[in-house]
Design an enzyme around this catalytic site. Sequence first.
Site, PDB file in Angstrom:
ATOM      1  N   GLU A  74       7.909  32.162  17.092  1.00 17.63           N
ATOM      2  CA  GLU A  74       9.349  32.059  16.537  1.00 17.63           C
ATOM      3  C   GLU A  74       9.660  32.961  15.481  1.00 17.63           C
ATOM      4  OE1 GLU A  74      11.001  29.733  17.833  1.00 17.63           O
ATOM      5  OE2 GLU A  74      10.214  27.923  18.086  1.00 17.63           O
ATOM      6  N   TYR A 120      20.912  17.968  -5.549  1.00 22.57           N
ATOM      7  CA  TYR A 120      19.616  19.020  -5.023  1.00 22.57           C
ATOM      8  C   TYR A 120      19.901  19.541  -3.654  1.00 22.57           C
ATOM      9  CZ  TYR A 120      17.011  19.610  -9.159  1.00 22.57           C
ATOM     10  OH  TYR A 120      16.651  20.302 -10.496  1.00 22.57           O
TER      11      TYR A 120
HETATM   12  P1  13P Z   1       3.939  28.635  16.887  1.00 28.76           P
HETATM   13  O1  13P Z   1       2.695  28.238  16.934  1.00 28.76           O
HETATM   14  O2  13P Z   1       4.171  29.957  17.770  1.00 28.76           O
HETATM   15  O3  13P Z   1       4.218  29.209  15.428  1.00 28.76           O
HETATM   16  O4  13P Z   1       4.893  27.749  17.342  1.00 28.76           O
HETATM   17  C1  13P Z   1       5.069  26.549  16.506  1.00 28.76           C
HETATM   18  C2  13P Z   1       6.495  25.828  16.676  1.00 28.76           C
HETATM   19  O5  13P Z   1       6.606  25.148  15.653  1.00 28.76           O
HETATM   20  C3  13P Z   1       7.318  26.102  17.709  1.00 28.76           C
HETATM   21  O6  13P Z   1       8.773  25.737  17.380  1.00 28.76           O
END
Ligand code: 13P
Length: 212
Positions: A74, A120
């Site tokens: 990501e 908040y």
């Molecule tokens: P990653 O393990 O590549 O960080 O992906 C996890 C995730 O949250 C995908 O949306």
Amino acid sequence: MSAEGELRAQMSALCASLFQRGFSVGTAGNVSARLPDGLLMTPTNSTLGAIDPERISKIAPDGILLSGDPPSKEIFLHRAFYDTRPEAGAVVHLHSTWATALACLRSTDPDNCVPPLTPYVVMRVGQVKLLPYVRPGDPRAGEMIRALGGACAAVLLANHGPVVSGRDLFSAVCAAEELEETARLLVALEGRDTRYLTGAQVAELNQTFGRI
Ligand code: 13P
């Protein structure tokens, strides 16, 4: 310890805290922080419960991996926030339950997923937009964040989860938690006659406290 060493240790500790309190399960979620010479990011397929500070991915400004394990898939989401929000020092992506529930509900307003329910959430999170579904790791999600031009500190990825930026790592984690708890309230209150903060009350908060 160097400033980068301290940031690595802080990232590991905050990720563990998120995991231990149920904001992340399994290998879901990823976290990054800006460095003067690039960024630090949790490695792909790692659990936030056990991030080894030494194995955190260090990425150059051009996206090249400088050290550590391969970064989260990501990375596009995170870089899109840094490139469009100069004030952003950290980004947190979670699959936390209640924010993800909001990201699945057809009734969620895509332009304003999180109405001003409490002070908040206004102060820490602000306006949240819903981005259409693409698969995890699809660079198009980064393009959708870039298209917002830095207008939002946080988004919900449809049927996937929240992505939240903050001034620094602690702020981003606090904002992600605030978003999650507000989403929980919103789902609890769904269908009930709910009082939101007025425009004047939101303006007063923004004038008094600013945001992120
Ligand atoms: P990653 O393990 O590549 O960080 O992906 C996890 C995730 O949250 C995908 O949306």
